[in-house]
Motif scaffolding. Structure first.
Motif: not given
Length: 418
Positions: A227-232
């Protein structure tokens, strides 16, 4: 004559103004469409007069026809490949769009993991789904459900199917006589053993298939359970725009922007931003990726420095790293970077071989300050399939051959894979 010339110039000027206004109008309309699309991202079932059962069956029929009539074979002739994306706005662009696609791959029984991933990413996703011959139609059935349940899968997700070439004519699995009233309950987590196939799982072929199906200038290739960081995505687009990365012949054309990877306990919700991540690292609920299995495979990321660095106001490169074996970082790069070697299958050396080639090809590895990836679940020695060591030994011999081949492929390069 002077008056006539002035009139001509005035007419040309007005024509240019009208043309500019038309362009602005089109840009604003496109921006409005993008806003509308973002508002639909988290919407479940699309408002429609068509019943869920009819919609799912219609989507399934379209996907099945595409698989049968528009597939191609891989270079070995062992696998058939079909892009089963529905026609979207992106299909009309013949040049890469200034954006970044999340590229991933999975077996058909891990497809449920795309739901939270699509909500977190909120942008283009290209996924290659693997299914053996007996499971192909169940895979299509699941994709049809996804497209019916979630608007984002109709607008933003490109699906490709990879399966072994049928030994003989295959009869489709019989479809259920009815569809559940709540068809979106179809997707729920289930425990699935990785690599439980008769064919060796072609992970690098899947990565290449998904990359080729993407239509953006940049890609980030990750595993389905990350899962990527929210605002990547949004932060990278801002950084890329400010630095002119979407222009030709840029200084960053051969840069891999490294995104540090971590792993979290099963019961931990992936953090949204770096401050949350740091807090969970301090409590031991999150740790650097592969800490127990192969800490040296991620050591060059330099987690201690990265975690202690103050959080930046904007996404930016923090420091460069000179690649050394066996570092295998995850990264964002242009989609023209070297592809993955499709001879690597199952477990071992499949990603590092491609990163190794980037190094030999002259790429710089630049670690981003605020971005990160979270693997859901700790990687432990007992979390792999029983033939993992055998797979790794086979691929280790192939990796030695691969490194020798690079010397001839990049004969002018002074870099080597060690």
């Amino acid at each position: 004559m002077m008056i006539a010339g002035s009139c001509t110039k005035l007419i040309l000027l007005l024509t240019a103004v009208v043309a500019i206004l038309q362009i602005i109008h089109l840009v604003l309309l496109n921006h409005l469409d993008s806003i509308k699309l973002q508002n639909k991202i988290l919407v479940g079932v699309k408002e429609s007069s068509v019943s869920p059962e009819i919609e799912v069956r219609s989507l399934y029929s379209q996907l099945e026809a595409t698989l049968k009539n528009k597939h191609i074979l891989d270079s070995t002739g062992v696998f058939r490949i079909a892009n089963v994306e529905r026609i979207t706005k992106r299909a009309f662009f013949s040049i890469p769009t200034p954006d970044v696609t999340l590229v991933t791959q999975c077996s058909f029984d891990h497809i449920f993991k795309l739901v939270p991933l699509s909500k977190r990413w909120q942008g283009a996703i290209s996924v290659a789904v693997y299914a053996e011959e007996k499971d192909v139609y169940e895979a299509l059935w699941k994709i049809a459900h996804l497209q019916s349940c979630f608007q984002v899968f109709k607008e933003n997700v490109t699906f490709s199917i990879v399966s072994p070439v049928p030994a003989k004519s295959t009869t489709p699995s019989s479809l259920p006589t009815s569809v559940e009233d709540n068809i979106c309950s179809f997707f729920r987590e289930e425990h699935v053993q990785n690599y439980a196939f008769t064919q060796r799982y072609p992970n690098n072929l899947l990565r290449n298939v998904a990359r080729r199906a993407s239509s953006t200038e940049f890609v980030i290739v990750i595993d389905i359970d990350m899962m990527p960081s929210e605002s990547l995505r949004q932060d990278f687009l801002l950084f890329a725009t400010q630095k002119g990365l979407f222009k030709k012949n840029h200084i960053y054309d051969k840069t891999a922007f490294v995104v540090p990877a971590f792993e979290a306990k099963d019961n931990i919700e992936p953090p949204l931003h770096k401050a949350q991540l740091i807090s969970l690292v301090e409590t031991g609920e999150i740790r650097p990726f592969y800490s127990q299995i192969c800490s040296k495979c991620q050591a060059l990321t330099n987690y201690e420095v990265w975690l202690n660095e103050p959080i930046g106001a904007e996404l930016a490169p923090l420091y460069d790293v000179i690649w050394k074996d066996p570092w295998e970082p995850f990264y964002i790069a242009r989609n023209n970077a070297p592809l993955y070697d499709e001879r690597f299958k199952q477990y071992g050396f499949n990603r590092i071989s491609q990163v190794c080639e980037l190094h030999v090809a002259g790429y710089t590895f630049s670690v981003l300050n605020n971005a990160f990836l979270i693997h859901r679940g700790f990687k432990t020695s007992d979390s792999f399939h029983e033939d993992k060591d055998k797979d790794q030994n086979n691929n280790r011999h192939l990796f030695r051959q691969f490194k020798a081949e690079l010397k001839f492929k990049y004969i002018d390069s002074s870099r080597r894979c060690y």
